[in-house]
Design an enzyme around this catalytic site. Structure first.
Site, PDB file in Angstrom:
ATOM      1  N   SER A 104     -29.433 -30.908 -79.416  1.00  0.00           N
ATOM      2  CA  SER A 104     -30.108 -31.974 -78.665  1.00  0.00           C
ATOM      3  C   SER A 104     -29.582 -32.086 -77.234  1.00  0.00           C
ATOM      4  O   SER A 104     -30.336 -32.423 -76.313  1.00  0.00           O
ATOM      5  CB  SER A 104     -29.933 -33.314 -79.379  1.00  0.00           C
ATOM      6  OG  SER A 104     -30.636 -33.335 -80.597  1.00  0.00           O
ATOM      7  N   ASP A 312     -34.426 -36.228 -87.171  1.00  0.00           N
ATOM      8  CA  ASP A 312     -33.427 -35.160 -87.110  1.00  0.00           C
ATOM      9  C   ASP A 312     -32.353 -35.322 -88.177  1.00  0.00           C
ATOM     10  O   ASP A 312     -32.036 -34.383 -88.910  1.00  0.00           O
ATOM     11  CB  ASP A 312     -32.785 -35.152 -85.728  1.00  0.00           C
ATOM     12  CG  ASP A 312     -31.665 -34.116 -85.605  1.00  0.00           C
ATOM     13  OD1 ASP A 312     -31.957 -32.914 -85.717  1.00  0.00           O
ATOM     14  OD2 ASP A 312     -30.507 -34.515 -85.416  1.00  0.00           O
ATOM     15  N   HIS A 316     -31.625 -32.887 -91.396  1.00  0.00           N
ATOM     16  CA  HIS A 316     -30.358 -32.197 -91.635  1.00  0.00           C
ATOM     17  C   HIS A 316     -29.942 -32.339 -93.099  1.00  0.00           C
ATOM     18  O   HIS A 316     -29.350 -31.426 -93.683  1.00  0.00           O
ATOM     19  CB  HIS A 316     -29.252 -32.760 -90.738  1.00  0.00           C
ATOM     20  CG  HIS A 316     -29.220 -32.193 -89.361  1.00  0.00           C
ATOM     21  ND1 HIS A 316     -29.013 -30.853 -89.104  1.00  0.00           N
ATOM     22  CD2 HIS A 316     -29.359 -32.788 -88.139  1.00  0.00           C
ATOM     23  CE1 HIS A 316     -29.029 -30.641 -87.797  1.00  0.00           C
ATOM     24  NE2 HIS A 316     -29.238 -31.802 -87.189  1.00  0.00           N
ATOM     25  N   HIS A 355     -36.316 -30.396 -80.438  1.00  0.00           N
ATOM     26  CA  HIS A 355     -36.242 -29.180 -81.251  1.00  0.00           C
ATOM     27  C   HIS A 355     -36.769 -29.515 -82.637  1.00  0.00           C
ATOM     28  O   HIS A 355     -37.071 -30.673 -82.933  1.00  0.00           O
ATOM     29  CB  HIS A 355     -34.796 -28.671 -81.361  1.00  0.00           C
ATOM     30  CG  HIS A 355     -33.853 -29.724 -81.855  1.00  0.00           C
ATOM     31  ND1 HIS A 355     -33.815 -30.136 -83.179  1.00  0.00           N
ATOM     32  CD2 HIS A 355     -32.931 -30.482 -81.200  1.00  0.00           C
ATOM     33  CE1 HIS A 355     -32.918 -31.088 -83.315  1.00  0.00           C
ATOM     34  NE2 HIS A 355     -32.367 -31.328 -82.130  1.00  0.00           N
TER      35      HIS A 355
END
Length: 437
Positions: A104, A312, A316, A355
């Site tokens: 990031s 995000d 993960h 991303h």
């Protein structure tokens, strides 16, 4: 490669913002509320943008948007973020000697400075030299600025727009720079731990039961008190935020020790229940940035960076249910932004991601073991809204991937986001608006 260790003392030119009264968006607007009609992309070239709302769904690739679309809108439905009339793609590769997939920090640095750098860098080049940031440049051009996030307010994505450090982990230094260098007018999110010295908890206790690792850890003194000395109104609860007047034009809200949620493997303490939701923070930020000291109208415009970090973090952990919930919360913030744009056509709204995380895929049920562990990496089933159908989410990694991410936009200059571009292109578009007096 040299990675310098230093403390920035870069000065930022100051300008007195003249401000105007506007109709503020409704706090906590729902993504299910009636939405403005889809604008024609061609109109964006007829006006000049005065304001920019830049929204980051951290880790939100195309497949995450698709999973959320099926779950929240159905087979033939659209997300609010996908109703924006302009759409394109951004590539995300960093310039890191050891990696081809961005983090990031490097991705946000590309947005904020127009230069690619190494993973972990906050708006410094590959040699560790500080780069001019959009947040500071917008402030120097007379615009009001702000950031809203469900991560720490000093986390990588917002930090890149308002600070310079060779290491994203220097979050107390990032907070110091907010107050002394870039001076954003609105700061709302988590991360109280970095604003207070070790052993001095604030509104949120050290070592909470849900995560004993969280505790105050700053090294720059009591930055909350220093912010108040500089005129920021400080709040730490939803009630306080709702009542905040920000008569000085400055507002600081910290609503968690660290991130505004707990991300763990499914069923092991994973929780998405922020003290204040992203839409409410976004609405309050817009209302505050519309006005300045004394509630006068803001004639010079503003820059607001909004981030949903949950996509995000839960990706993960390969937790598809919480990823979808995080996108739902982001949708509510997008709805607030769209309502604002509907009555302020001189506003550019951009929704994208730094991303993709998790290598997520939307698919039918498949028991094939792709991981070599004897267990399928599938998550689900999840219901397709308005039908009897279901879908599954498959994961290929617990890390980031290098796929291009979607970008959708509306408002003046939005047509420039058509097509496929490197992530540094964001800076090219936004700087032409934010650095113009």
């Amino acid at each position: 490669m040299r990675r310098a260790t230093w403390t920035t003392t870069l000065g930022v030119a100051t300008a007195t913002a003249v401000v105007t009264m506007v109709v503020s968006p409704t706090l906590g607007a729902s993504a299910d509320a009636p939405q403005p009609a889809k604008a024609k992309a061609s109109t964006s070239a007829k006006a000049k943008a005065r304001n920019v709302i830049f929204i980051n769904g951290d880790g939100m690739g195309a497949a995450a948007r698709e999973a959320a679309r099926l779950s929240l809108a159905g087979l033939d439905g659209e997300l609010a973020m996908d109703k924006l009339p302009v759409d394109g793609q951004l590539t995300t590769s960093p310039h890191d000697p050891k990696a081809v997939v961005t983090d990031s920090a490097a991705a946000a640095t590309a947005w904020a400075t127009g230069e690619k750098t190494y993973n972990g860098a906050i708006s410094v080049d590959v040699d560790g030299n500080p780069l001019p940031t959009l947040g500071a440049q917008a402030k120097a051009a007379g615009k009001r600025t702000g950031l809203v996030t469900t991560a720490q307010v000093t986390d990588a994505s917002p930090a890149a727009f308002f600070s310079n450090t060779p290491d994203r982990g220097q979050q107390d230094e990032i907070a110091r720079q907010y107050l002394q260098v870039s001076k954003p007018d609105v700061i709302l999110g988590g991360g109280e731990d970095w604003w207070l010295p070790k052993g001095k908890p604030g509104a949120f206790p050290d070592q909470p039961k849900e995560d004993p690792s969280e505790a105050s850890k700053g090294t720059k003194g009591n930055l909350i008190e220093k912010a108040q000395d500089k005129g920021y109104e400080y709040v730490s609860s939803a009630k306080q935020l709702g009542k905040a007047k920000a008569k000085s034009g400055k507002l600081l809200g910290l609503f968690a020790n660290e991130e505004m949620f707990q991300q763990k493997p499914e069923g092991q303490g994973d929780v998405y229940s922020p003290v204040v939701d992203l839409a409410t923070m976004t609405s309050k930020a817009l209302d505050t940035l519309d006005k300045g000291k004394g509630g006068k109208k803001n004639k010079d415009g503003f820059f607001l960076m909004v981030e949903e970090e949950g996509v995000d973090e839960f990706a993960h952990a390969n937790n598809a249910g919480k990823v979808i919930e995080s996108v739902r919360q982001l949708e509510k913030a997008v709805a607030v932004a769209r309502q604002y744009v509907a009555t302020h056509p001189d506003t550019l709204l951009v929704v994208t991601a730094d991303h993709e995380t998790g290598g997520l895929a939307v698919e039918e049920k498949d028991d094939t073991d792709e991981s070599g562990t004897g267990v399928s990496a599938e998550d689900g089933p999840f219901a397709v809204r308005g039908s009897d159908k279901q879908f599954y989410v498959d994961w290929t990694t617990g890390q980031h991937s290098s796929v291009a991410v979607p970008v959708t936009a509306t408002g003046p200059s939005s047509d420039r986001f058509n097509g496929k571009h490197p992530n540094t292109y964001v800076h090219e578009v936004l700087s032409s608006i934010l650095t113009r007096r």
